[in-house]
Design a protein around this motif. Structure first.
Motif, PDB file in Angstrom:
ATOM      1  N   VAL A 100     -15.132   1.963 -10.321  1.00 48.52           N
ATOM      2  CA  VAL A 100     -14.186   1.340  -9.695  1.00 48.52           C
ATOM      3  C   VAL A 100     -13.772  -0.051 -10.792  1.00 48.52           C
ATOM      4  CG1 VAL A 100     -13.088   0.315  -7.769  1.00 48.52           C
ATOM      5  CG2 VAL A 100     -14.804   2.506  -7.657  1.00 48.52           C
ATOM      6  N   PHE A 101     -12.450   0.021 -11.055  1.00 47.12           N
ATOM      7  CA  PHE A 101     -11.846  -1.157 -11.667  1.00 47.12           C
ATOM      8  C   PHE A 101     -10.688  -1.722 -10.883  1.00 47.12           C
ATOM      9  CE2 PHE A 101     -13.819   1.665 -14.636  1.00 47.12           C
ATOM     10  CZ  PHE A 101     -14.593   0.629 -15.530  1.00 47.12           C
ATOM     11  N   LEU A 116      -8.885   2.964 -10.776  1.00 48.21           N
ATOM     12  CA  LEU A 116      -8.080   1.372 -11.116  1.00 48.21           C
ATOM     13  C   LEU A 116      -7.049   1.004 -10.256  1.00 48.21           C
ATOM     14  CD1 LEU A 116      -7.657  -1.121 -12.929  1.00 48.21           C
ATOM     15  CD2 LEU A 116      -6.013   0.066 -14.213  1.00 48.21           C
ATOM     16  N   VAL A 117      -7.409  -0.377  -9.431  1.00 50.60           N
ATOM     17  CA  VAL A 117      -6.375  -0.906  -8.546  1.00 50.60           C
ATOM     18  C   VAL A 117      -5.755  -1.820  -9.355  1.00 50.60           C
ATOM     19  CG1 VAL A 117      -6.364  -2.081  -6.397  1.00 50.60           C
ATOM     20  CG2 VAL A 117      -8.267  -0.409  -6.636  1.00 50.60           C
ATOM     21  N   VAL A 118      -4.484  -1.761  -9.284  1.00 47.71           N
ATOM     22  CA  VAL A 118      -3.538  -2.844 -10.014  1.00 47.71           C
ATOM     23  C   VAL A 118      -2.752  -3.573  -8.913  1.00 47.71           C
ATOM     24  CG1 VAL A 118      -1.693  -3.416 -11.609  1.00 47.71           C
ATOM     25  CG2 VAL A 118      -3.374  -1.259 -11.956  1.00 47.71           C
ATOM     26  N   LEU A 134      -7.059   8.102 -15.271  1.00 45.43           N
ATOM     27  CA  LEU A 134      -7.666   7.325 -14.316  1.00 45.43           C
ATOM     28  C   LEU A 134      -6.615   7.631 -12.901  1.00 45.43           C
ATOM     29  CD1 LEU A 134      -8.940   5.832 -16.512  1.00 45.43           C
ATOM     30  CD2 LEU A 134      -8.730   3.758 -15.198  1.00 45.43           C
ATOM     31  N   LYS A 135      -7.178   7.218 -11.906  1.00 45.87           N
ATOM     32  CA  LYS A 135      -6.114   7.421 -10.673  1.00 45.87           C
ATOM     33  C   LYS A 135      -5.782   6.098 -10.480  1.00 45.87           C
ATOM     34  CE  LYS A 135     -10.033   9.291  -9.161  1.00 45.87           C
ATOM     35  NZ  LYS A 135     -11.251  10.043  -8.331  1.00 45.87           N
ATOM     36  N   VAL A 136      -4.884   5.722 -10.048  1.00 47.67           N
ATOM     37  CA  VAL A 136      -4.459   4.481  -9.939  1.00 47.67           C
ATOM     38  C   VAL A 136      -3.789   4.052  -8.528  1.00 47.67           C
ATOM     39  CG1 VAL A 136      -2.454   2.566 -10.634  1.00 47.67           C
ATOM     40  CG2 VAL A 136      -3.664   4.322 -11.992  1.00 47.67           C
ATOM     41  N   ILE A 137      -4.294   3.067  -7.768  1.00 48.53           N
ATOM     42  CA  ILE A 137      -3.906   2.410  -6.620  1.00 48.53           C
ATOM     43  C   ILE A 137      -2.962   1.000  -7.064  1.00 48.53           C
ATOM     44  CG2 ILE A 137      -4.581   1.448  -4.667  1.00 48.53           C
ATOM     45  CD1 ILE A 137      -7.144   2.893  -4.715  1.00 48.53           C
ATOM     46  N   GLY A 138      -1.954   0.908  -6.376  1.00 51.14           N
ATOM     47  CA  GLY A 138      -0.860  -0.233  -6.629  1.00 51.14           C
ATOM     48  C   GLY A 138      -1.141  -0.889  -5.235  1.00 51.14           C
TER      49      GLY A 138
END
Length: 251
Positions: free
Chosen positions: A46-47, A115-117, A139-143
């Motif tokens: 997790v990033f 990755l959470v941005v 990657l899967k991305v959460i905003g």
């Protein structure tokens, strides 16, 4: 503290925003938590990333007592906080095309990670490209962003898109354009920014949801304890050792 005084008004505004996010974003928060839990359960990493003041909610969930040990800060030199001189350089770097790609290419992130941005406006090149490039490499991305900016401002990315357009899950912080909740006679500019309060709460809620989902799967989530309680350092040492291949802030 009087509700008619600016300090009381700010607390009321922040509490109102937190209630809105709790009630209106429950689904996306749960989805984000489930995505992180699934990634952890599958052996992924997790990033989190944020630029400028949006880096504060990102840092708040890294190596944090009571937090998930596997969360790693994806740092971009010059934009994490206001530790550069002049401080305006950080804002300028957020608008530089290509920087996100270089960061991701040299990071330990790999397909299947999440990755959470975090970006209040979601309009600058750096958060937009961070999400775009992350998805391009698997990657899967959460905003975590304010959707009001996508409705009331123009994107600063060449594609004309916002962070929200490149995420698997989006949590709307409900922050108004300008990030200032108060106005008062004798104060020319709006004041009282609440984005950090709300985004930090969102991040903690997402991590809490992830921990709950892991427990529901029968997995004891690797949580860190405070080093200021007896046995805390020993506990954390065992967690860091067991999950060392997925924790990058320990080296």
């Amino acid at each position: 503290m009087s509700e008619s005084e600016p300090a009381g008004q700010f607390f009321d505004a922040a509490i109102g925003l937190l209630r809105r996010v709790r009630d209106e974003e429950a689904g996306p928060v749960a989805d984000a938590g489930a995505m992180i839990a699934a990634t952890v359960a599958d052996g992924g990493r997790v990033f989190v990333f944020g630029a400028g003041h949006s880096s504060l909610p990102a840092q708040d969930v890294v190596y944090r007592a009571g937090g998930l040990a596997l969360v790693n800060l994806l740092a971009v030199p010059g934009v994490v906080g206001i530790d550069v001189m002049p401080a305006t350089l950080g804002s300028a770097l957020e608008r530089v095309d290509g920087l996100a790609g270089a960061v991701l290419d040299t990071s330990p992130a790999r397909p299947g990670d999440v990755l959470v941005v975090i970006s209040l406006s979601g309009r600058n090149a750096l958060p937009v490209e961070m999400a775009m490039n992350a998805r391009a490499i698997g990657l899967k991305v959460i905003g975590v962003t304010s959707l009001a900016y996508a409705e009331e401002t123009r994107s600063r990315h060449v594609s004309g898109t916002f962070l929200k357009d490149h995420c698997d899950v989006v949590v709307d912080t409900k922050i108004t354009v300008g990030d200032a909740e108060l106005t008062a006679e004798g104060i020319a500019a709006p004041f009282g920014p609440a984005s950090t309060v709300v985004a930090s709460a969102v991040m903690q809620a997402v991590m809490a949801a992830a921990a709950g989902e892991l427990a529901a799967r029968g997995i004891d989530p690797p949580m860190l304890r405070s080093g200021n309680v007896d046995g805390g350092h020993e506990w954390n040492g065992r967690v860091l050792e067991e999950y060392g291949d997925r924790i990058f802030f320990r080296y």
